[in-house]
Design a protein around this motif. Structure first.
Motif, mmCIF file in Angstrom:
data_model
loop_
_atom_site.group_PDB
_atom_site.id
_atom_site.type_symbol
_atom_site.label_atom_id
_atom_site.label_comp_id
_atom_site.label_asym_id
_atom_site.label_seq_id
_atom_site.Cartn_x
_atom_site.Cartn_y
_atom_site.Cartn_z
ATOM 1 N N HIS A 32 21.803 53.967 5.827
ATOM 2 C CA HIS A 32 21.830 54.953 6.890
ATOM 3 C C HIS A 32 22.423 54.350 8.157
ATOM 4 O O HIS A 32 22.122 53.220 8.521
ATOM 5 N N ARG A 33 23.233 55.101 8.851
ATOM 6 C CA ARG A 33 23.887 54.566 10.043
ATOM 7 C C ARG A 33 22.898 54.304 11.176
ATOM 8 O O ARG A 33 23.128 53.424 12.007
ATOM 9 N N GLU A 34 21.780 55.014 11.220
ATOM 10 C CA GLU A 34 20.766 54.698 12.223
ATOM 11 C C GLU A 34 20.193 53.300 11.977
ATOM 12 O O GLU A 34 19.876 52.580 12.917
ATOM 13 N N THR A 35 20.057 52.926 10.709
ATOM 14 C CA THR A 35 19.579 51.584 10.376
ATOM 15 C C THR A 35 20.581 50.546 10.836
ATOM 16 O O THR A 35 20.215 49.517 11.409
ATOM 17 N N ASP A 36 21.841 50.806 10.609
ATOM 18 C CA ASP A 36 22.895 49.885 11.025
ATOM 19 C C ASP A 36 22.859 49.668 12.537
ATOM 20 O O ASP A 36 22.889 48.531 13.016
ATOM 21 N N LEU A 37 22.753 50.747 13.278
ATOM 22 C CA LEU A 37 22.706 50.636 14.736
ATOM 23 C C LEU A 37 21.424 49.957 15.218
ATOM 24 O O LEU A 37 21.447 49.182 16.174
ATOM 25 N N ALA A 38 20.308 50.226 14.552
ATOM 26 C CA ALA A 38 19.042 49.581 14.920
ATOM 27 C C ALA A 38 19.121 48.073 14.696
ATOM 28 O O ALA A 38 18.595 47.292 15.491
ATOM 29 N N MET A 39 19.789 47.669 13.630
ATOM 30 C CA MET A 39 19.962 46.227 13.362
ATOM 31 C C MET A 39 20.864 45.596 14.421
ATOM 32 O O MET A 39 20.601 44.486 14.892
ATOM 33 N N LEU A 40 21.921 46.293 14.797
ATOM 34 C CA LEU A 40 22.804 45.767 15.838
ATOM 35 C C LEU A 40 22.035 45.595 17.144
ATOM 36 O O LEU A 40 22.187 44.588 17.841
ATOM 37 N N ALA A 41 21.189 46.558 17.477
ATOM 38 C CA ALA A 41 20.386 46.474 18.698
ATOM 39 C C ALA A 41 19.368 45.340 18.600
ATOM 40 O O ALA A 41 19.158 44.591 19.558
ATOM 41 N N LEU A 42 18.749 45.201 17.449
ATOM 42 C CA LEU A 42 17.718 44.179 17.261
ATOM 43 C C LEU A 42 18.268 42.776 17.445
ATOM 44 O O LEU A 42 17.642 41.925 18.068
ATOM 45 N N PHE A 43 19.436 42.543 16.917
ATOM 46 C CA PHE A 43 19.984 41.192 16.940
ATOM 47 C C PHE A 43 21.059 41.002 18.001
ATOM 48 O O PHE A 43 21.794 40.021 17.983
ATOM 49 N N GLY A 44 21.134 41.934 18.953
ATOM 50 C CA GLY A 44 21.963 41.733 20.136
ATOM 51 C C GLY A 44 23.455 41.795 19.926
ATOM 52 O O GLY A 44 24.172 40.882 20.337
ATOM 53 N N ALA A 45 23.941 42.859 19.326
ATOM 54 C CA ALA A 45 25.382 43.016 19.142
ATOM 55 C C ALA A 45 26.073 43.071 20.501
ATOM 56 O O ALA A 45 25.653 43.823 21.379
ATOM 57 N N PRO A 46 27.121 42.270 20.660
ATOM 58 C CA PRO A 46 27.877 42.391 21.906
ATOM 59 C C PRO A 46 28.550 43.766 21.975
ATOM 60 O O PRO A 46 28.934 44.322 20.949
ATOM 61 N N HIS A 47 28.630 44.313 23.161
ATOM 62 C CA HIS A 47 29.318 45.590 23.388
ATOM 63 C C HIS A 47 28.649 46.754 22.659
ATOM 64 O O HIS A 47 29.317 47.707 22.247
ATOM 65 N N LEU A 48 27.332 46.713 22.525
ATOM 66 C CA LEU A 48 26.613 47.776 21.813
ATOM 67 C C LEU A 48 26.860 49.146 22.440
ATOM 68 O O LEU A 48 26.998 50.135 21.729
ATOM 69 N N ASP A 49 26.947 49.204 23.762
ATOM 70 C CA ASP A 49 27.200 50.496 24.414
ATOM 71 C C ASP A 49 28.534 51.088 23.971
ATOM 72 O O ASP A 49 28.642 52.299 23.753
ATOM 73 N N GLU A 50 29.540 50.248 23.797
ATOM 74 C CA GLU A 50 30.846 50.730 23.331
ATOM 75 C C GLU A 50 30.761 51.209 21.881
ATOM 76 O O GLU A 50 31.380 52.214 21.513
ATOM 77 N N ILE A 51 30.002 50.508 21.062
ATOM 78 C CA ILE A 51 29.805 50.916 19.667
ATOM 79 C C ILE A 51 29.130 52.285 19.620
ATOM 80 O O ILE A 51 29.545 53.178 18.873
ATOM 81 N N LEU A 52 28.097 52.452 20.436
ATOM 82 C CA LEU A 52 27.376 53.733 20.472
ATOM 83 C C LEU A 52 28.273 54.868 20.954
ATOM 84 O O LEU A 52 28.221 55.975 20.425
ATOM 85 N N ARG A 53 29.122 54.592 21.952
ATOM 86 C CA ARG A 53 30.069 55.609 22.416
ATOM 87 C C ARG A 53 31.023 56.005 21.289
ATOM 88 O O ARG A 53 31.342 57.182 21.116
ATOM 89 N N GLY A 54 31.465 55.034 20.517
ATOM 90 C CA GLY A 54 32.346 55.321 19.385
ATOM 91 C C GLY A 54 31.667 56.209 18.360
ATOM 92 O O GLY A 54 32.274 57.159 17.843
#
Length: 88
Positions: A18-40
């Motif tokens: 699920h893409r919500e899981t993917d985004l939650a993992m990115l948030a958990l482990f500190g993906a750089p530029h997360l705000d840009e990913i979320l905008r995309g």
């Protein structure tokens, strides 16, 4: 020849989940530029309403796994996520 060697990167945690899981993992482990990913995501295929409140739900499993293997720091985050999930 030897000068033509290419590097290939492989994501060891790739999944078709699920893409919500993917985004939650990115948030958990500190993906750089997360705000840009979320905008995309929002521009291409907006997430369902309430997705931000469900982030802790999607983080429970990785937090439990890391808590078991890496100690109390993750246990505190796991307990916090569990409390938030119970409020859903």
């Amino acid at each position: 020849g030897a000068d033509d060697v290419e590097a290939v990167l492989i994501d060891p945690a790739a999944h078709g989940g699920h893409r919500e899981t993917d985004l939650a993992m990115l948030a958990l482990f500190g993906a750089p530029h997360l705000d840009e990913i979320l905008r995309g995501y929002h521009q291409r295929h907006p997430l369902r309403e309430g997705w931000r409140q469900r982030v802790p739900l999607h983080q429970l499993h990785p937090l439990a796994t890391h808590s078991a293997g890496h100690g109390a720091g993750y246990a505190v985050a796991l307990a916090d996520a569990a409390r938030k999930v119970l409020l859903l």
